[in-house]
Design a protein around this motif. Structure first.
Motif, PDB file in Angstrom:
ATOM      1  N   MET A 138       0.843  -1.186   0.000  1.00  0.00           N
ATOM      2  CA  MET A 138       0.000   0.000   0.000  1.00  0.00           C
ATOM      3  C   MET A 138       0.882   1.241   0.000  1.00  0.00           C
ATOM      4  O   MET A 138       1.818   1.351   0.772  1.00  0.00           O
ATOM      5  N   ALA A 139       0.598   2.197  -0.874  1.00  0.00           N
ATOM      6  CA  ALA A 139       1.366   3.444  -0.968  1.00  0.00           C
ATOM      7  C   ALA A 139       1.034   4.350   0.203  1.00  0.00           C
ATOM      8  O   ALA A 139      -0.094   4.381   0.679  1.00  0.00           O
ATOM      9  N   PRO A 140       2.014   5.104   0.679  1.00  0.00           N
ATOM     10  CA  PRO A 140       1.747   6.059   1.748  1.00  0.00           C
ATOM     11  C   PRO A 140       0.793   7.145   1.263  1.00  0.00           C
ATOM     12  O   PRO A 140       0.760   7.473   0.080  1.00  0.00           O
ATOM     13  N   GLN A 141       0.017   7.696   2.158  1.00  0.00           N
ATOM     14  CA  GLN A 141      -0.864   8.806   1.801  1.00  0.00           C
ATOM     15  C   GLN A 141      -0.014  10.048   1.544  1.00  0.00           C
ATOM     16  O   GLN A 141       1.042  10.224   2.118  1.00  0.00           O
ATOM     17  N   ARG A 153       3.271  12.193 -10.803  1.00  0.00           N
ATOM     18  CA  ARG A 153       2.773  12.139 -12.188  1.00  0.00           C
ATOM     19  C   ARG A 153       3.527  11.074 -12.977  1.00  0.00           C
ATOM     20  O   ARG A 153       3.015  10.525 -13.935  1.00  0.00           O
ATOM     21  N   LEU A 154       4.786  10.816 -12.548  1.00  0.00           N
ATOM     22  CA  LEU A 154       5.614   9.827 -13.232  1.00  0.00           C
ATOM     23  C   LEU A 154       6.641   9.273 -12.252  1.00  0.00           C
ATOM     24  O   LEU A 154       7.255  10.033 -11.493  1.00  0.00           O
ATOM     25  N   ILE A 203       9.978  -3.249  -8.296  1.00  0.00           N
ATOM     26  CA  ILE A 203       9.144  -2.831  -9.434  1.00  0.00           C
ATOM     27  C   ILE A 203       7.679  -3.179  -9.160  1.00  0.00           C
ATOM     28  O   ILE A 203       6.784  -2.356  -9.379  1.00  0.00           O
ATOM     29  N   GLN A 204       7.448  -4.366  -8.643  1.00  0.00           N
ATOM     30  CA  GLN A 204       6.085  -4.788  -8.342  1.00  0.00           C
ATOM     31  C   GLN A 204       5.437  -3.844  -7.332  1.00  0.00           C
ATOM     32  O   GLN A 204       4.284  -3.444  -7.495  1.00  0.00           O
ATOM     33  N   TRP A 205       6.168  -3.458  -6.282  1.00  0.00           N
ATOM     34  CA  TRP A 205       5.603  -2.567  -5.268  1.00  0.00           C
ATOM     35  C   TRP A 205       5.204  -1.228  -5.887  1.00  0.00           C
ATOM     36  O   TRP A 205       4.088  -0.750  -5.656  1.00  0.00           O
ATOM     37  N   TYR A 218       1.470   2.757  -7.654  1.00  0.00           N
ATOM     38  CA  TYR A 218       1.302   3.937  -8.505  1.00  0.00           C
ATOM     39  C   TYR A 218       0.846   3.625  -9.924  1.00  0.00           C
ATOM     40  O   TYR A 218       0.652   4.543 -10.729  1.00  0.00           O
ATOM     41  N   GLY A 219       0.685   2.356 -10.245  1.00  0.00           N
ATOM     42  CA  GLY A 219       0.080   1.955 -11.511  1.00  0.00           C
ATOM     43  C   GLY A 219       0.771   2.463 -12.760  1.00  0.00           C
ATOM     44  O   GLY A 219       1.995   2.386 -12.900  1.00  0.00           O
ATOM     45  N   ALA A 220      -0.039   2.992 -13.671  1.00  0.00           N
ATOM     46  CA  ALA A 220       0.401   3.347 -15.022  1.00  0.00           C
ATOM     47  C   ALA A 220       1.432   4.467 -15.077  1.00  0.00           C
ATOM     48  O   ALA A 220       2.072   4.646 -16.111  1.00  0.00           O
ATOM     49  N   VAL A 221       1.631   5.193 -14.003  1.00  0.00           N
ATOM     50  CA  VAL A 221       2.643   6.264 -14.039  1.00  0.00           C
ATOM     51  C   VAL A 221       4.046   5.703 -13.811  1.00  0.00           C
ATOM     52  O   VAL A 221       5.025   6.444 -13.855  1.00  0.00           O
TER      53      VAL A 221
END
Length: 192
Positions: free
Chosen positions: A1-4, A9-10, A115-117, A122-125
């Protein structure tokens, strides 16, 4: 889970062998994009900081390219692997805390789990950038094969990763390197 907090953007995940020029490429990109737009993140920073705390060592001296760091490299790798086995995202979460720039360059991505994390968080960015250099070029930069380092997952974990989004050839041809960096910078600007 990403931190809040701020969402980038990239995210460029930069990988490569020792002395391939990962940090050089990351710094060259940051200098072209500007520090207000681009943050260079090093997964090894929270690793080295925590390792230094737990082992009573000088964190600042572990950050540089020095004999001091090399004396602890193998044990740091072993210790870091133990931490990652317990929690694969431990260092990834630490490195992104409080980063507000829209472009993140993770200059020392070493494992598929890194890379997986980032892809999950952050998905597609998220984009992968592999810096490659001929062994001769790496040797000219001071690389010497070290058993237990150059054959460990920290150096070989992405050897069979598959297709990277970007491959930067850093064999010593400055003009060719500059052309590749210009292409990547143009891509970054297209995402801002």
């Amino acid at each position: 889970m990403a931190p809040q907090g701020d969402v980038p953007r990239l995210v460029l995940l930069v990988s490569g062998k020792r002395k391939s020029g990962k940090d050089f490429v990351a710094e060259a990109l940051r200098s072209r994009l500007g520090a207000d737009v681009c943050a260079v993140l090093r997964l090894s920073s929270p690793l080295k900081e925590r390792y230094a705390q737990e082992h009573g060592l000088d964190f600042q001296r572990l950050l540089g390219a020095s004999v001091y760091k090399e004396a602890y490299r193998r044990d740091m790798i072993r210790w870091g692997e133990e931490k990652r086995q317990a929690d694969p995202g431990f260092f990834c979460r630490k490195v992104v805390e409080g980063v507000s720039q829209p472009v993140w360059l993770v200059s020392d991505t070493r494992r598929a789990s890194d890379i997986q994390w980032f892809r999950e968080a952050y998905g597609a960015v998220t984009q992968t950038v592999r810096v490659v250099a001929l062994e001769q070029s790496r040797k000219q930069r001071g690389w010497v094969f070290t058993a237990g380092v150059d054959d460990a997952e920290s150096e070989c974990g992405l050897d069979n990763f598959g297709a990277f989004d970007w491959v930067i050839e850093n064999h010593g041809d400055e003009r060719h390197l500059e052309e590749q960096l210009e292409d990547l910078v143009a891509f970054v600007h297209s995402r801002l």
